[in-house]
Design an enzyme around this catalytic site. Structure first.
Site, PDB file in Angstrom:
ATOM      1  N   TYR A 166      -2.477  27.316 -20.627  1.00 20.54           N
ATOM      2  CA  TYR A 166      -2.327  28.432 -20.310  1.00 20.54           C
ATOM      3  C   TYR A 166      -3.067  29.569 -21.259  1.00 20.54           C
ATOM      4  O   TYR A 166      -2.225  30.599 -21.607  1.00 20.54           O
ATOM      5  CB  TYR A 166      -1.581  28.552 -19.142  1.00 20.54           C
ATOM      6  CG  TYR A 166      -0.806  28.779 -18.421  1.00 20.54           C
ATOM      7  CD1 TYR A 166      -1.679  28.292 -17.353  1.00 20.54           C
ATOM      8  CD2 TYR A 166      -0.264  27.292 -17.812  1.00 20.54           C
ATOM      9  CE1 TYR A 166      -1.799  27.713 -15.793  1.00 20.54           C
ATOM     10  CE2 TYR A 166      -0.048  26.413 -16.752  1.00 20.54           C
ATOM     11  CZ  TYR A 166      -0.992  26.987 -16.020  1.00 20.54           C
ATOM     12  OH  TYR A 166      -1.357  26.712 -14.740  1.00 20.54           O
TER      13      TYR A 166
ATOM     14  N   ASP B 129       6.801  19.502 -17.008  1.00 23.61           N
ATOM     15  CA  ASP B 129       6.265  19.686 -17.852  1.00 23.61           C
ATOM     16  C   ASP B 129       6.214  19.636 -18.911  1.00 23.61           C
ATOM     17  O   ASP B 129       4.982  21.014 -18.543  1.00 23.61           O
ATOM     18  CB  ASP B 129       5.067  18.249 -17.311  1.00 23.61           C
ATOM     19  CG  ASP B 129       6.111  16.963 -16.762  1.00 23.61           C
ATOM     20  OD1 ASP B 129       7.177  16.787 -16.765  1.00 23.61           O
ATOM     21  OD2 ASP B 129       5.470  16.482 -15.960  1.00 23.61           O
TER      22      ASP B 129
ATOM     23  N   HIS C 266      -7.928  21.592 -22.107  1.00 22.74           N
ATOM     24  CA  HIS C 266      -8.229  21.320 -20.750  1.00 22.74           C
ATOM     25  C   HIS C 266      -7.936  22.952 -20.030  1.00 22.74           C
ATOM     26  O   HIS C 266      -7.161  23.592 -21.385  1.00 22.74           O
ATOM     27  CB  HIS C 266      -7.862  20.859 -19.271  1.00 22.74           C
ATOM     28  CG  HIS C 266      -6.300  20.433 -19.320  1.00 22.74           C
ATOM     29  ND1 HIS C 266      -5.911  19.660 -20.137  1.00 22.74           N
ATOM     30  CD2 HIS C 266      -5.226  21.247 -19.301  1.00 22.74           C
ATOM     31  CE1 HIS C 266      -4.986  19.692 -20.245  1.00 22.74           C
ATOM     32  NE2 HIS C 266      -4.211  20.468 -19.388  1.00 22.74           N
TER      33      HIS C 266
ATOM     34  N   TYR D   8      -1.714  32.341 -10.173  1.00 25.20           N
ATOM     35  CA  TYR D   8      -0.398  32.906 -10.983  1.00 25.20           C
ATOM     36  C   TYR D   8      -0.727  32.499 -11.567  1.00 25.20           C
ATOM     37  O   TYR D   8       0.812  33.641 -12.114  1.00 25.20           O
ATOM     38  CB  TYR D   8       0.586  31.603  -9.844  1.00 25.20           C
ATOM     39  CG  TYR D   8       0.886  30.695 -10.636  1.00 25.20           C
ATOM     40  CD1 TYR D   8       2.100  31.278 -11.321  1.00 25.20           C
ATOM     41  CD2 TYR D   8       0.695  29.896 -10.389  1.00 25.20           C
ATOM     42  CE1 TYR D   8       2.711  30.265 -12.088  1.00 25.20           C
ATOM     43  CE2 TYR D   8       1.029  28.591 -11.264  1.00 25.20           C
ATOM     44  CZ  TYR D   8       2.148  28.205 -11.957  1.00 25.20           C
ATOM     45  OH  TYR D   8       2.396  27.661 -12.598  1.00 25.20           O
ATOM     46  N   ARG D   9      -1.358  31.922 -12.666  1.00 24.55           N
ATOM     47  CA  ARG D   9      -0.895  31.900 -13.855  1.00 24.55           C
ATOM     48  C   ARG D   9      -2.283  31.449 -14.620  1.00 24.55           C
ATOM     49  O   ARG D   9      -2.938  30.796 -14.349  1.00 24.55           O
ATOM     50  CB  ARG D   9       0.075  31.014 -13.981  1.00 24.55           C
ATOM     51  CG  ARG D   9      -0.006  30.720 -16.043  1.00 24.55           C
ATOM     52  CD  ARG D   9       1.843  29.196 -15.379  1.00 24.55           C
ATOM     53  NE  ARG D   9       1.951  29.662 -16.521  1.00 24.55           N
ATOM     54  CZ  ARG D   9       3.108  28.056 -16.998  1.00 24.55           C
ATOM     55  NH1 ARG D   9       3.343  27.591 -15.754  1.00 24.55           N
ATOM     56  NH2 ARG D   9       3.466  27.682 -17.548  1.00 24.55           N
TER      57      ARG D   9
END
Length: 559
Positions: A91, A150, A399, A485-486
């Site tokens: 992210y 995690d 990723h 959402y993110r």
């Protein structure tokens, strides 16, 4: 030298000198080797000209030094990007939203201010990790734990501010929802405390969220309205007993009634986090059976659902397996287990077994054997071993997570599978989604049906195509009522643009607030798709560059 946008070199150097005086020269990082540590290891823009790499990184030790940094930034119009521990892999990690923005690294602010196991709360600074808090609780033999995600090296503050989730009971899994009270440095350098914290000497900073007047804490999550320097959280009392059940079902459509039953059980606080999965997916490090893999495209390029279902029944492989934890005293756990078994009798051939049970506190051997350590608040790093460099067949360079929120409904999940599979077919990409792909059930009262887009550090064309696919998925998801959402910085403009009700009223309102509280636009400009007035021309900057690159790629030109 990388410079912040619209900042002259002379002003940047002058600001650097002032930063050094304010927090100490050794805590102002400008060497290329140091700044490389603040690159996003999983960047979707790796080695592109606009890859978000900071011009500088600052590591203050307390709130007063954060104030000093903010005041200097205002003087020279230096854009800042605060991080907690910077472990937000997939992210954005520790990288800023834009190339050249100055990272404010809060890792040195690592005080555990309070942990109370009678009233069940803690107050921590942003540099505290889940490991730090867990070790503190264990060392002092306290009867509480914090819900964790995690992996365990992240920050409770940073994770909550980015709407992170965990693995225990619903009210604790919502990390922002279970926070209580903040201390924030605003864009003008003032300190604000929210909720009860606004009362000098308040004794319930981390126990009552609301205090008096409007509830404003949400303004500081996934946004750029302030730098959070302290945060309270509600903690879960350690249960006396832990029971883990495994539900196995034979048919794809069994998921529909199963979700409905589990919704009732979870919302009634009878069970904790249900872990949905499918045994048809191969174990980590193993390839999918060739026969089954062939059925994923055997019906005119699309999955043959009948053949997949028949394959599962023929080989006696459950189509779905759901792990269901129960907390309480031993008697309560067993009573709830019997109730769960009774409820699932409506699903033909559904089978429920006990797979683990422990009385608490556990010894080291029991903790090691625990199937889902996160379900009892034990932080670890196993997620990386399983998914990247450990048992993975083809470890990638990283990723980017695509994480849309969908209804907690079995029919909608099956529809979501079909839609995703069709999108990837239309894009000419092998689908990472199958008719037995499972939802992420961390979110309380919703599912997150996420997938990982792999990126590369060597193949820029591959990254370009990946970014196009990601943006396509954002658009298709929004058309179906599912919203991400993110997101990593590369895609935050796209995600915010999808939240477009009433001509983007939400974004316009946020930017009105931004102009009021941060007129110089120094705090994380562009984060969450929210831009100050002096930087709104930057909106979709990387998307525009990608559109040009895709056009050149189609024309056979080098990207």
């Amino acid at each position: 030298m990388i410079l912040p946008l619209n900042v002259k070199e002379a002003d940047f150097i002058a600001a650097c000198n002032k930063f050094q005086k304010a927090i100490g020269k050794q805590w102002v990082f400008s060497d290329e080797a140091d700044l490389a540590l603040y690159r996003d290891a999983y960047s979707a823009q790796w080695d592109d000209e606009d890859e978000p790499i900071p011009s500088l990184a600052l590591a203050p030790k307390n709130t007063q030094e954060v104030q000093a940094i903010v005041k200097i930034a205002n003087e020279f119009k230096i854009p800042l990007f605060p991080i907690s521990t910077g472990k937000n892999l997939g992210y954005g990690s520790s990288a800023p939203n834009r190339r050249g923005d100055v990272v404010v690294d809060l890792k040195r602010m690592n005080k555990i201010i309070a942990v109370d196991d009678k009233r069940n709360f803690c107050i921590v600074e942003p540099g505290v990790s889940y490991f730090d808090l867990y070790e503190y609780v264990e060392k002092h033999n306290l009867n509480v734990f914090l819900d964790i995600p995690d992996p365990g090296w992240g920050s409770p503050v940073g994770n909550a501010l980015d709407h992170g989730w965990g693995y225990t009971m619903g009210m604790y899994r919502d990390h922002f929802g279970s926070h209580c009270g903040m201390e924030v440095v605003l864009a003008n350098g003032e300190i604000l405390r929210t909720g009860m914290g606004a009362l000098p000497g308040a004794k319930t900073f981390a126990e009552n969220k609301y205090g008096y007047g409007p509830y404003i804490d949400g303004l500081f999550s996934q946004s750029n309205f302030g730098i959070v320097t302290k945060m309270g959280f509600w903690m879960m009392p350690k249960p006396e007993y832990y029971l883990l059940l495994s539900l196995k079902m034979k048919r794809r459509e069994d998921l529909i009634p199963a979700v409905e039953i589990l919704n009732y059980l979870e919302d009634s606080f009878i069970v904790g986090w249900p872990l949905y999965r499918s045994p048809l997916n191969p174990p980590h490090g193993k390839a999918m059976n060739p026969e089954l893999k062939g059925y994923l495209t055997s019906k005119h390029g699309m999955p043959d659902l009948n053949k997949i279902q028949n394959y599962a029944i023929k080989n006696e492989i459950p189509y779905w397996q759901i792990d269901i934890p129960i907390y309480g005293c031993k008697e309560t756990c067993y009573a709830n287990m019997h109730y769960v078994q009774e409820r699932f009798k409506v699903i033909k051939d559904a089978k429920i077994d006990i797979i683990q049970e422990f009385a608490l506190p556990m010894n080291l051997e029991q903790k090691t054997a625990l199937k889902h350590k996160v379900s009892l608040g034990i932080p670890n790093m196993e997620i990386f071993w399983l998914s990247t460099r450990g048992e993975s067949l083809e470890p990638s360079d990283g990723h980017v997570w695509f994480s849309p929120v969908i209804p907690r409904d079995g029919k909608e999940l099956l529809k979501c599978q079909d839609v995703y599979i069709q999108v990837f077919r239309d894009l000419g990409i092998e689908s990472p989604i199958t008719p037995f792909a499972h939802p992420r059930s961390w979110m309380y009262r919703a599912f997150c049906f996420m997938l990982a887009f792999n990126n590369s550090r060597t193949d820029r064309q591959s990254n370009l195509k990946m970014r196009h696919a990601y943006r396509t998925m954002v658009k298709v998801a929004a058309e179906n009522g599912w919203g991400d959402y993110r997101a990593a910085p590369t895609f935050q403009d796209d995600v915010m643009d999808a939240y477009s009700f009433n001509n983007h009223a939400l974004r316009r309102f946020n930017e009105q607030l931004k102009d009021c509280v941060d007129p110089n636009g120094i705090l994380a400009p562009g984060r969450g798709g929210i831009y100050p007035k002096n930087a709104r021309e930057q909106r979709f900057a990387n998307k525009k560059l990608d559109a040009l690159a895709l056009k050149n790629l189609k024309l056979g030109r080098r990207v």
